[in-house]
Design an enzyme around this catalytic site. Structure first.
Site, PDB file in Angstrom:
ATOM      1  CE  LYS A  48      -4.325  -1.572   2.069  1.00  0.00           C
ATOM      2  NZ  LYS A  48      -5.320  -1.328   3.101  1.00  0.00           N
ATOM      3  CE  LYS A 100      -5.742  -8.298  -1.843  1.00  0.00           C
ATOM      4  NZ  LYS A 100      -5.765  -8.018  -0.436  1.00  0.00           N
ATOM      5  CE  LYS A 158     -12.352  -3.205   1.252  1.00  0.00           C
ATOM      6  NZ  LYS A 158     -13.356  -3.498   2.234  1.00  0.00           N
TER       7      LYS A 158
HETATM    8  P1  TYM Z   1     -10.745  -5.944   4.458  1.00  0.00           P
HETATM    9  O1  TYM Z   1     -11.771  -4.937   4.845  1.00  0.00           O
HETATM   10  O2  TYM Z   1      -9.764  -5.594   3.419  1.00  0.00           O
HETATM   11  O3  TYM Z   1     -11.451  -7.267   3.987  1.00  0.00           O
HETATM   12  C1  TYM Z   1     -12.453  -7.912   4.756  1.00  0.00           C
HETATM   13  C2  TYM Z   1     -12.266  -9.415   4.674  1.00  0.00           C
HETATM   14  O4  TYM Z   1     -12.374  -9.849   3.315  1.00  0.00           O
HETATM   15  C3  TYM Z   1     -11.277 -10.691   3.005  1.00  0.00           C
HETATM   16  N1  TYM Z   1     -10.961 -10.574   1.577  1.00  0.00           N
HETATM   17  C4  TYM Z   1     -10.866 -11.599   0.729  1.00  0.00           C
HETATM   18  N2  TYM Z   1     -11.017 -12.923   0.892  1.00  0.00           N
HETATM   19  C5  TYM Z   1     -10.874 -13.708  -0.194  1.00  0.00           C
HETATM   20  N3  TYM Z   1     -10.598 -13.232  -1.438  1.00  0.00           N
HETATM   21  C6  TYM Z   1     -10.437 -11.905  -1.651  1.00  0.00           C
HETATM   22  N4  TYM Z   1     -10.173 -11.452  -2.878  1.00  0.00           N
HETATM   23  C7  TYM Z   1     -10.572 -11.029  -0.540  1.00  0.00           C
HETATM   24  N5  TYM Z   1     -10.489  -9.685  -0.399  1.00  0.00           N
HETATM   25  C8  TYM Z   1     -10.721  -9.424   0.898  1.00  0.00           C
HETATM   26  C9  TYM Z   1     -10.148 -10.207   3.889  1.00  0.00           C
HETATM   27  O5  TYM Z   1      -9.159 -11.192   4.061  1.00  0.00           O
HETATM   28  C10 TYM Z   1     -10.885  -9.878   5.174  1.00  0.00           C
HETATM   29  O6  TYM Z   1     -11.040 -11.033   5.966  1.00  0.00           O
HETATM   30  N6  TYM Z   1      -7.272  -5.815   8.034  1.00  0.00           N
HETATM   31  C11 TYM Z   1      -8.605  -6.306   7.735  1.00  0.00           C
HETATM   32  C12 TYM Z   1      -9.680  -5.727   8.640  1.00  0.00           C
HETATM   33  C13 TYM Z   1      -9.481  -5.968  10.102  1.00  0.00           C
HETATM   34  C14 TYM Z   1      -9.580  -7.213  10.778  1.00  0.00           C
HETATM   35  C15 TYM Z   1      -9.373  -6.923  12.143  1.00  0.00           C
HETATM   36  C16 TYM Z   1      -9.818  -8.522  10.354  1.00  0.00           C
HETATM   37  C17 TYM Z   1      -9.233  -5.017  11.043  1.00  0.00           C
HETATM   38  N7  TYM Z   1      -9.157  -5.585  12.254  1.00  0.00           N
HETATM   39  C18 TYM Z   1      -9.386  -7.927  13.103  1.00  0.00           C
HETATM   40  C19 TYM Z   1      -9.824  -9.534  11.329  1.00  0.00           C
HETATM   41  C20 TYM Z   1      -9.613  -9.220  12.670  1.00  0.00           C
HETATM   42  C21 TYM Z   1      -8.933  -5.887   6.308  1.00  0.00           C
HETATM   43  O7  TYM Z   1      -8.334  -5.014   5.755  1.00  0.00           O
HETATM   44  O8  TYM Z   1     -10.017  -6.468   5.775  1.00  0.00           O
END
Ligand code: TYM
Length: 332
Positions: free
Chosen positions: A112, A195, A198
């Protein structure tokens, strides 16, 4: 009952299929036999450039989508991260036991920050995974359902928990990642080696749950496949078809091998046309439910207030123990 925690960022107008199949679907399933805590992580969302007005709207939209997906606010504690101040408070503490080099090795930060130019990256983006560790550890979570891209952050979380326990006495439970292999990495429809994301996918590569269903159907029909015509699951050589089979199987519950049989000798056209219909059948009611939840802001906000209160009953207890272990003089 074991505890589960997960979070999702309110950084887009809609969740996409990667978020849903990789994570949110598991959140829904796990609430049956776990004590579940699910949050919309608005503190994480401000680590990159954003619009305050859009953030407020997207946070409520995220909550509405979680409800539409089947998160039951009676059984699960559903809340917004900033409503529970102990996340940030524990984040500070964990930052003080994280090595600078250790944080520098986080690949998501590297990706990022490289994108916007190193000077544009904030310290908040750098410490993002430490706050994520706090989100998890403050609940003493046993399991954390996420997609594959979060694995490294969960390793850091476990390392920090272990380090704290070792230095200050057993305080935190070590959480396990809960990653469902089949759907752990949903690919971009236009670039199936990447992958679905967004922040980096092109609009044609991403299926948003709240898009017009006709648009989503079209995206499926124009997904990149390959020059062959056999619908077989071969992620190495036929990443595009494999991704579509994964989505098809996840949405219908049919096994991949069943789908291979069903489409044997029929080519990609039929296959994509049928999958487009499956997708439309999924997103149409999902979108309606989400819009209905969004229509009643008072109800949404009441759900969030109740969720924050339940969450704080747990987080205050953990933080008090942590502060005591650290040697802080007890407050009033
Ligand atoms: P975020 O908001 O980017 O994504 C939310 C969840 O979606 C999953 N994900 C995917 N899984 C499979 N294929 C894909 N192409 C794909 N894109 C996104 C992500 O792995 C995630 O589970 N850092 C985290 C948010 C967070 C969090 C936490 C998660 C903050 N605190 C505590 C677990 C526990 C994130 O950016 O998710």
């Amino acid at each position: 009952r074991p505890r589960v925690l997960s979070g999702i960022q309110p950084t887009a107008d809609s969740f996409h299929f990667g978020n849903y199949l990789g994570a949110v679907r598991q959140w829904v399933a796990l609430q049956d036999d776990h004590e579940a805590f699910y949050c919309v992580v608005d503190l994480h969302a401000i680590t990159v450039e954003y619009e305050p007005k859009a953030l407020r709207e997207r946070t409520r939209r995220s909550v509405a989508q979680l409800l539409a997906a089947g998160i039951d606010p009676e059984r699960s504690t559903l809340f917004v991260q900033s409503h529970v101040p102990e996340h940030a408070q524990l984040g500070w503490v964990l930052g003080c036991i994280t090595g600078f080099g250790e944080a520098s090795r986080m690949t998501q930060f590297k990706d990022k920050s490289a994108k916007g130019g190193a000077d544009r990256a904030t310290v908040g983006l750098f410490t993002y995974p430490i706050l994520q560790a706090a989100d998890i550890l403050i609940y003493q979570a046993d399991r954390v359902p996420v997609g594959e891209d979060q694995r490294q952050h969960l390793e850091l979380t476990r390392d920090l928990a272990g380090r704290f326990n070792h230095r200050f006495g057993k305080t935190f439970r070590l959480p396990e990642p809960y990653i469902v292999k089949e759907t752990a990495k949903i690919a971009d429809l236009q670039d199936p080696t990447a992958k679905m994301s967004k922040s980096s996918s092109s609009p044609a590569g991403i299926i948003d749950l709240l898009d017009d269903p006709k648009v989503s159907a079209k995206k499926i029909r124009s997904a990149v496949t390959d020059s062959g015509r056999d619908v077989i699951f071969d992620p190495e050589n036929k990443a595009g078809v494999a991704n579509l089979l994964t989505i098809y199987s996840a949405l219908t519950g049919k096994k991949i091998s069943e789908l291979e049989d069903e489409y044997a000798g029929r080519g990609y056209g039929d296959f994509k046309k049928d999958l487009a219909e499956v997708v439309v059948e999924f997103v149409t009611p999902f979108r309606e439910k989400t819009l209905a939840y969004l229509d009643d802001k008072a109800q949404l906000d009441a759900i969030l207030a109740a969720g924050a209160e339940r969450a704080r009953a747990v987080t205050e207890r953990t933080l008090t123990r942590v502060y005591d272990r650290l040697g802080f003089v007890p407050g009033a």
